[in-house]
Design a protein around this motif. Structure first.
Motif, mmCIF file in Angstrom:
data_model
loop_
_atom_site.group_PDB
_atom_site.id
_atom_site.type_symbol
_atom_site.label_atom_id
_atom_site.label_comp_id
_atom_site.label_asym_id
_atom_site.label_seq_id
_atom_site.Cartn_x
_atom_site.Cartn_y
_atom_site.Cartn_z
ATOM 1 N N ALA A 1 31.990 7.405 -99.826
ATOM 2 C CA ALA A 1 33.284 7.384 -99.140
ATOM 3 C C ALA A 1 33.274 8.321 -97.933
ATOM 4 O O ALA A 1 33.831 7.997 -96.876
ATOM 5 C CB ALA A 1 34.389 7.787 -100.112
ATOM 6 N N VAL B 1 35.787 2.903 -104.290
ATOM 7 C CA VAL B 1 35.431 3.573 -103.037
ATOM 8 C C VAL B 1 36.496 3.420 -101.943
ATOM 9 O O VAL B 1 36.704 4.364 -101.160
ATOM 10 C CB VAL B 1 34.043 3.099 -102.532
ATOM 11 C CG1 VAL B 1 34.067 1.658 -102.048
ATOM 12 C CG2 VAL B 1 33.507 4.024 -101.453
ATOM 13 N N PRO B 2 37.244 2.287 -101.833
ATOM 14 C CA PRO B 2 38.294 2.248 -100.800
ATOM 15 C C PRO B 2 39.362 3.312 -100.998
ATOM 16 O O PRO B 2 39.887 3.874 -100.030
ATOM 17 C CB PRO B 2 38.886 0.833 -100.950
ATOM 18 C CG PRO B 2 37.835 0.043 -101.644
ATOM 19 C CD PRO B 2 37.152 1.003 -102.557
ATOM 20 N N VAL C 1 38.970 6.260 -102.694
ATOM 21 C CA VAL C 1 38.387 7.577 -102.438
ATOM 22 C C VAL C 1 38.267 7.811 -100.930
ATOM 23 O O VAL C 1 38.559 8.906 -100.431
ATOM 24 C CB VAL C 1 37.009 7.709 -103.116
ATOM 25 C CG1 VAL C 1 36.401 9.082 -102.839
ATOM 26 C CG2 VAL C 1 37.126 7.491 -104.619
ATOM 27 N N ALA C 2 37.872 6.773 -100.204
ATOM 28 C CA ALA C 2 37.767 6.894 -98.745
ATOM 29 C C ALA C 2 39.130 7.181 -98.123
ATOM 30 O O ALA C 2 39.235 7.951 -97.150
ATOM 31 C CB ALA C 2 37.170 5.616 -98.151
ATOM 32 N N THR D 1 30.085 7.682 -105.510
ATOM 33 C CA THR D 1 31.206 7.030 -104.830
ATOM 34 C C THR D 1 31.842 7.966 -103.805
ATOM 35 O O THR D 1 32.184 7.551 -102.695
ATOM 36 C CB THR D 1 32.253 6.584 -105.858
ATOM 37 O OG1 THR D 1 31.626 5.712 -106.814
ATOM 38 C CG2 THR D 1 33.402 5.853 -105.195
ATOM 39 N N LEU E 1 31.595 6.567 -95.127
ATOM 40 C CA LEU E 1 32.471 5.568 -94.506
ATOM 41 C C LEU E 1 33.438 6.222 -93.526
ATOM 42 O O LEU E 1 33.658 5.712 -92.421
ATOM 43 C CB LEU E 1 33.257 4.818 -95.588
ATOM 44 C CG LEU E 1 32.457 3.885 -96.506
ATOM 45 C CD1 LEU E 1 33.382 3.274 -97.557
ATOM 46 C CD2 LEU E 1 31.784 2.787 -95.695
ATOM 47 N N SER F 1 45.484 2.943 -106.188
ATOM 48 C CA SER F 1 44.643 4.053 -106.640
ATOM 49 C C SER F 1 45.041 4.514 -108.035
ATOM 50 O O SER F 1 44.185 4.813 -108.882
ATOM 51 C CB SER F 1 44.740 5.219 -105.655
ATOM 52 O OG SER F 1 44.283 4.852 -104.376
#
Length: 288
Positions: A164, A106-107, A109-110, A160, A167, A130
């Motif tokens: 994201a 998720v970090p 994708v965000a 996910t 977020l 990534s």
């Protein structure tokens, strides 16, 4: 500068929230119910606990706090609802380990969503991490032989991606209160899933499990995480949150003997290593 005592308190609360989140797969395995029944009842109890949280925090201003989410909040509600539904659906279709491995990205994708939406520059470190994480997911997906596993992995990716987006919305709209948004999302989930339930009303033990499932993994965990995250840097909170990726599969392995398979474990290790390497830079900079 974050004080040591406050930091220890924050770490303890965030860790407790993460442990509660990690039990989601255990609850799903405990319940011999269809996905719509699980999601409808879980969302009902989650909504009640989150609305109670808003009421305790805001008192008589709680209705105003819910109404004040504005159009960003209204847009976030269905996105959050999709993420909630996908989470339970993915857990029903594939192993908990597979779901957690995908969610761990998720970090990254965000970061991609931030680049596309906010125009934020993607640093070289996150690009490398990534790419490594993607290799791990490809390895894990390559081990999927059942159609259910492939579908579960795809739904995990959708979960996910939607999380994201939430977020990034929190960063784009700092004043957006997520507690009312999540409460409304849970209520929307219950409304959508209720007519799709099959098999009638669960028995009393199942309802009790669903109540604990919804109240602890949503309401209580949310309260603990938000309180604890005020006392520690976000990078540390992110690292502690990785416990979910390890503990989730551990609980179902201990309780039900669910094994993800060698390739999935290797792929998960690659993803976890990529996330740890990425987040460790923030912790190191903070310490310096």
């Amino acid at each position: 500068m974050i004080q040591t005592s406050g930091r220890a308190y924050g770490i303890a609360l965030v860790a407790a929230a993460t442990v509660l989140w990690s039990t989601a797969g255990l609850y799903v395995r405990l319940l011999d119910l269809d996905v719509w029944t699980i999601q409808a009842w879980r969302s009902l109890f989650a909504a009640l606990s989150l609305f109670a949280l808003v009421f305790v925090d805001k008192g008589r201003q709680a209705p105003h706090a819910v109404a004040a989410i504005g159009w960003p909040g209204l847009a976030a509600v269905p996105i959050s609802a999709i993420s909630m539904i996908c989470y339970v659906a993915a857990l029903k279709l594939t192993t908990v380990a597979n779901v957690m491995i995908v969610y761990a990205t998720v970090p990254f994708v965000a970061a991609g969503v931030s680049f596309l939406w906010l125009g934020e520059r993607i640093k070289r470190r996150i690009l490398i991490a990534s790419a490594v994480a993607l290799a791990g997911i490809v390895l894990m997906a390559g081990a999927a032989t059942r159609p259910q596993d492939i579908a579960g992995d795809a739904i995990s990716l959708l979960m996910t991606a939607t999380f994201a987006v939430l977020l990034v919305m929190g960063r784009r709209y700092p004043s957006l209160a997520m507690a009312p948004v999540n409460a409304l999302s849970a209520a929307l989930c219950a409304i959508v899933c209720w007519p799709l339930m099959s098999g009638g009303t669960p028995d009393l033990p199942e309802i009790l499990i669903l109540a604990v499932f919804g109240a602890t993994t949503t309401g209580l965990a949310y309260l603990l995480f938000l309180t604890g995250a005020r006392h520690i840097p976000s990078s540390e909170a992110g690292l502690i949150g990785l416990l979910d990726v390890v503990l989730g599969p551990l609980w179902v392995w201990l309780g039900f003997g669910e094994e993800p398979g060698l390739l999935a474990m290797i792929g998960g290790g690659v993803v976890l290593a990529a996330v740890l390497w990425y987040l460790s830079d923030g912790v190191r900079r903070r310490s310096a």
